[in-house]
Write a protein that holds these residues in place. Structure first.
Motif, PDB file in Angstrom:
ATOM      1  N   LEU A 189     -10.431   2.356   0.267  1.00 33.19           N
ATOM      2  CA  LEU A 189     -11.540   3.198  -0.168  1.00 33.19           C
ATOM      3  C   LEU A 189     -11.293   4.660   0.187  1.00 33.19           C
ATOM      4  O   LEU A 189     -11.619   5.569  -0.605  1.00 33.19           O
ATOM      5  N   PHE A 190     -10.715   4.892   1.345  1.00 30.79           N
ATOM      6  CA  PHE A 190     -10.411   6.275   1.755  1.00 30.79           C
ATOM      7  C   PHE A 190      -9.363   6.891   0.831  1.00 30.79           C
ATOM      8  O   PHE A 190      -9.497   8.038   0.389  1.00 30.79           O
ATOM      9  N   LEU A 191      -8.289   6.140   0.520  1.00 34.99           N
ATOM     10  CA  LEU A 191      -7.226   6.672  -0.335  1.00 34.99           C
ATOM     11  C   LEU A 191      -7.730   6.958  -1.742  1.00 34.99           C
ATOM     12  O   LEU A 191      -7.344   7.953  -2.374  1.00 34.99           O
ATOM     13  N   LEU A 192      -8.601   6.094  -2.239  1.00 36.40           N
ATOM     14  CA  LEU A 192      -9.106   6.274  -3.597  1.00 36.40           C
ATOM     15  C   LEU A 192     -10.256   7.272  -3.665  1.00 36.40           C
ATOM     16  O   LEU A 192     -10.501   7.868  -4.724  1.00 36.40           O
ATOM     17  N   GLY A 193     -10.946   7.455  -2.568  1.00 33.53           N
ATOM     18  CA  GLY A 193     -12.141   8.295  -2.582  1.00 33.53           C
ATOM     19  C   GLY A 193     -11.903   9.748  -2.238  1.00 33.53           C
ATOM     20  O   GLY A 193     -12.823  10.564  -2.382  1.00 33.53           O
ATOM     21  N   MET A 207       0.826  -1.206   0.000  1.00 33.23           N
ATOM     22  CA  MET A 207       0.000   0.000   0.000  1.00 33.23           C
ATOM     23  C   MET A 207       0.862   1.258   0.000  1.00 33.23           C
ATOM     24  O   MET A 207       0.633   2.207  -0.771  1.00 33.23           O
ATOM     25  N   VAL A 208       1.888   1.269   0.834  1.00 31.98           N
ATOM     26  CA  VAL A 208       2.779   2.428   0.906  1.00 31.98           C
ATOM     27  C   VAL A 208       3.527   2.614  -0.413  1.00 31.98           C
ATOM     28  O   VAL A 208       3.652   3.733  -0.936  1.00 31.98           O
ATOM     29  N   LEU A 209       4.027   1.523  -0.986  1.00 30.52           N
ATOM     30  CA  LEU A 209       4.787   1.620  -2.230  1.00 30.52           C
ATOM     31  C   LEU A 209       3.917   2.111  -3.387  1.00 30.52           C
ATOM     32  O   LEU A 209       4.365   2.919  -4.218  1.00 30.52           O
ATOM     33  N   LEU A 210       2.671   1.665  -3.451  1.00 27.23           N
ATOM     34  CA  LEU A 210       1.783   2.106  -4.519  1.00 27.23           C
ATOM     35  C   LEU A 210       1.446   3.588  -4.382  1.00 27.23           C
ATOM     36  O   LEU A 210       1.373   4.315  -5.391  1.00 27.23           O
ATOM     37  N   CYS A 211       1.245   4.045  -3.154  1.00 27.10           N
ATOM     38  CA  CYS A 211       0.978   5.478  -2.954  1.00 27.10           C
ATOM     39  C   CYS A 211       2.192   6.315  -3.355  1.00 27.10           C
ATOM     40  O   CYS A 211       2.063   7.349  -4.042  1.00 27.10           O
ATOM     41  N   LEU A 212       3.379   5.888  -2.952  1.00 30.48           N
ATOM     42  CA  LEU A 212       4.588   6.623  -3.334  1.00 30.48           C
ATOM     43  C   LEU A 212       4.777   6.623  -4.848  1.00 30.48           C
ATOM     44  O   LEU A 212       5.172   7.639  -5.442  1.00 30.48           O
ATOM     45  N   ALA A 213       4.505   5.470  -5.480  1.00 31.58           N
ATOM     46  CA  ALA A 213       4.657   5.389  -6.924  1.00 31.58           C
ATOM     47  C   ALA A 213       3.708   6.354  -7.629  1.00 31.58           C
ATOM     48  O   ALA A 213       4.073   6.995  -8.632  1.00 31.58           O
ATOM     49  N   GLN A 214       2.474   6.481  -7.130  1.00 33.03           N
ATOM     50  CA  GLN A 214       1.514   7.399  -7.752  1.00 33.03           C
ATOM     51  C   GLN A 214       1.935   8.850  -7.567  1.00 33.03           C
ATOM     52  O   GLN A 214       1.823   9.669  -8.485  1.00 33.03           O
ATOM     53  N   TRP A 215       2.434   9.183  -6.394  1.00 30.96           N
ATOM     54  CA  TRP A 215       2.839  10.576  -6.141  1.00 30.96           C
ATOM     55  C   TRP A 215       4.085  10.963  -6.938  1.00 30.96           C
ATOM     56  O   TRP A 215       4.294  12.146  -7.208  1.00 30.96           O
ATOM     57  N   LEU A 216       4.912   9.978  -7.301  1.00 32.14           N
ATOM     58  CA  LEU A 216       6.154  10.270  -8.021  1.00 32.14           C
ATOM     59  C   LEU A 216       6.013  10.163  -9.534  1.00 32.14           C
ATOM     60  O   LEU A 216       6.974  10.420 -10.257  1.00 32.14           O
ATOM     61  N   LEU A 275      -5.873  13.660  -1.852  1.00 29.09           N
ATOM     62  CA  LEU A 275      -4.698  12.845  -1.548  1.00 29.09           C
ATOM     63  C   LEU A 275      -3.855  12.556  -2.786  1.00 29.09           C
ATOM     64  O   LEU A 275      -2.692  12.163  -2.689  1.00 29.09           O
ATOM     65  N   GLY A 276      -4.431  12.729  -3.956  1.00 24.93           N
ATOM     66  CA  GLY A 276      -3.683  12.549  -5.186  1.00 24.93           C
ATOM     67  C   GLY A 276      -3.304  11.110  -5.495  1.00 24.93           C
ATOM     68  O   GLY A 276      -2.344  10.878  -6.231  1.00 24.93           O
ATOM     69  N   VAL A 277      -4.062  10.158  -4.944  1.00 26.15           N
ATOM     70  CA  VAL A 277      -3.737   8.758  -5.192  1.00 26.15           C
ATOM     71  C   VAL A 277      -4.405   8.261  -6.469  1.00 26.15           C
ATOM     72  O   VAL A 277      -3.822   7.475  -7.228  1.00 26.15           O
ATOM     73  N   GLY A 315      -9.420  -7.602  10.142  1.00 28.09           N
ATOM     74  CA  GLY A 315      -8.206  -7.013   9.598  1.00 28.09           C
ATOM     75  C   GLY A 315      -8.338  -6.692   8.123  1.00 28.09           C
ATOM     76  O   GLY A 315      -7.884  -5.640   7.648  1.00 28.09           O
ATOM     77  N   THR A 316      -8.974  -7.607   7.373  1.00 28.40           N
ATOM     78  CA  THR A 316      -9.191  -7.355   5.951  1.00 28.40           C
ATOM     79  C   THR A 316     -10.115  -6.172   5.752  1.00 28.40           C
ATOM     80  O   THR A 316      -9.934  -5.360   4.823  1.00 28.40           O
ATOM     81  N   ALA A 317     -11.130  -6.018   6.610  1.00 27.17           N
ATOM     82  CA  ALA A 317     -12.040  -4.882   6.515  1.00 27.17           C
ATOM     83  C   ALA A 317     -11.306  -3.567   6.749  1.00 27.17           C
ATOM     84  O   ALA A 317     -11.616  -2.549   6.109  1.00 27.17           O
ATOM     85  N   VAL A 318     -10.324  -3.566   7.643  1.00 23.84           N
ATOM     86  CA  VAL A 318      -9.536  -2.353   7.885  1.00 23.84           C
ATOM     87  C   VAL A 318      -8.770  -1.963   6.620  1.00 23.84           C
ATOM     88  O   VAL A 318      -8.761  -0.790   6.217  1.00 23.84           O
ATOM     89  N   PHE A 319      -8.133  -2.932   5.971  1.00 24.39           N
ATOM     90  CA  PHE A 319      -7.403  -2.631   4.740  1.00 24.39           C
ATOM     91  C   PHE A 319      -8.355  -2.139   3.647  1.00 24.39           C
ATOM     92  O   PHE A 319      -8.046  -1.205   2.893  1.00 24.39           O
TER      93      PHE A 319
END
Length: 363
Positions: free
Chosen positions: A72-76, A28-37, A80-82, A63-67
């Motif tokens: 959904l928050f990052l994409l919605g 998740m972190v790597l995909l967000c960084l890749a999108q921002w860069l 955030l620019g994701v 745990g899966t529901a948390v992810f």
């Protein structure tokens, strides 16, 4: 007794490894960084929709529901620019997240049932063939068992060492077939052997009792087991005497380790068990004097009939002198060497039993 070629623990109902739990968060972190860069016209953030299904393999439903919620928050949230999502896109990601939660819930239930079944199965199999102790009376023991069939601890081979009024007795055998289908015969033979240790004064009589047990089981099974048989070797260490008695019933010969040399114990061969041993066909007992430091290695044909990639048989008697000084013990050293020789282990059940009477004076 441990199984060889076992599946990883997280595939058998055990908790997943740490890397499997960390992987979704790292991805998740790597995909967000890749999108921002990357430039705005390149959409990488949508790969976040694959995070909840991955998390379902390592986490439970909560745990899966948390992810799924975080994705959904990052994409919605456009700020955030994701990703630049529309309503239908978020709905699709939400459905994927919901299905991932259901998958995680089903997987956890299946894992719990699998653990329960495996625990009961292992307890039953260990009750049939428990590990031999380090010593039985004056006889030191070391055993190793590997079943050919995946997921089992007991197959078609057997061994046991018991003390009785006539000394310490041991058996190593190989019944017809292998895997779970042979476990019932193994249990019957071991039960008959344990009774014979207490009741039969002569070692050949022990072999005759085992033979009768197989005959009775074959008759009870009707045409399903018309040729039920087993090979076996019986050993007896009589009290107060520096010798061993050996009775062979169609079984590979026992190896004697004396000093730096290895030789086969020459015992008059008898027919396999289950063919009706009685009268003159009763296999005789061979007596062998023991010297200080002598060791006896009994094994099944799963060892000597194992082949390498070129089709050569495993040379047990040649390899034993090299392996005899291994700190891990002779039985484990033979198994490791055999696994390397066959590139992963033989396809048949393997049983090894090492016996010795330390400190016995020369006869």
């Amino acid at each position: 007794m441990r199984r060889v070629r076992a599946e990883p623990g997280w595939l058998r109902g055990e908790p997943p490894p740490r890397w499997a739990r960390i992987a979704p968060a790292v991805a998740m972190v790597l995909l967000c960084l890749a999108q921002w860069l990357t430039p705005d016209d390149v959409e990488v953030g949508y790969f976040l929709a694959g995070i909840p299904p991955v998390a379902a393999f390592a986490y439970g439903a909560s745990g899966t529901a948390v992810f799924a919620t975080i994705v959904l928050f990052l994409l919605g949230v456009p700020q955030l620019g994701v990703a630049h999502t529309r309503g239908t896109d978020l709905a699709t990601v939400a459905v994927v997240g919901l299905l991932s939660v259901v998958i995680a819930w089903v997987r956890r239930r299946r894992d719990a049932q699998l653990v329960s079944v495996r625990t009961a199965a292992e307890a039953a199999q260990l009750a049939v063939l428990p590990p031999v102790p380090d010593a039985v009376g004056p006889v030191r023991c070391a055993g190793l068992y590997r079943a050919a069939q995946r997921g089992t601890l007991v197959g078609g081979d057997l061994y046991d060492v018991r003390a009785g009024p006539y000394g310490v007795r041991a058996v190593v055998g190989d019944v017809q077939g292998h895997g779970l289908a042979a476990v019932g015969t193994v249990a019957a033979l071991l039960g008959a052997f344990r009774e014979a240790v207490l009741d039969d004064a002569e070692l050949p009589a022990v072999a005759a009792r085992l033979d009768r047990r197989l005959l009775a089981d074959a008759e009870a099974g009707g045409v399903e087991h018309p040729e039920l048989f087993a090979t076996a070797v019986l050993l007896e260490f009589p009290p107060g005497r520096d010798l061993v008695r050996v009775v062979s019933c169609g079984h590979p010969p026992v190896l004697l380790l004396r000093g730096h040399g290895v030789s086969e114990v020459v015992a008059e061969p008898g027919p396999p068990l289950g063919l009706g041993l009685s009268g003159p066909d009763l296999p005789p007992a061979t007596e062998l004097p023991l010297l200080p430091g002598d060791r006896l290695l009994a094994h099944t044909d799963g060892v000597t009939e194992a082949r390498d990639a070129a089709g050569h048989f495993y040379p047990l008697s040649v390899r034993v002198p090299v392996l005899a000084t291994d700190p891990a013990g002779l039985a484990m050293a033979v198994w490791r060497d055999l696994a390397a020789f066959t590139d992963g282990g033989p396809r048949d059940d393997v049983a090894l039993l090492v016996l010795s009477v330390p400190g016995s004076p020369a006869p």
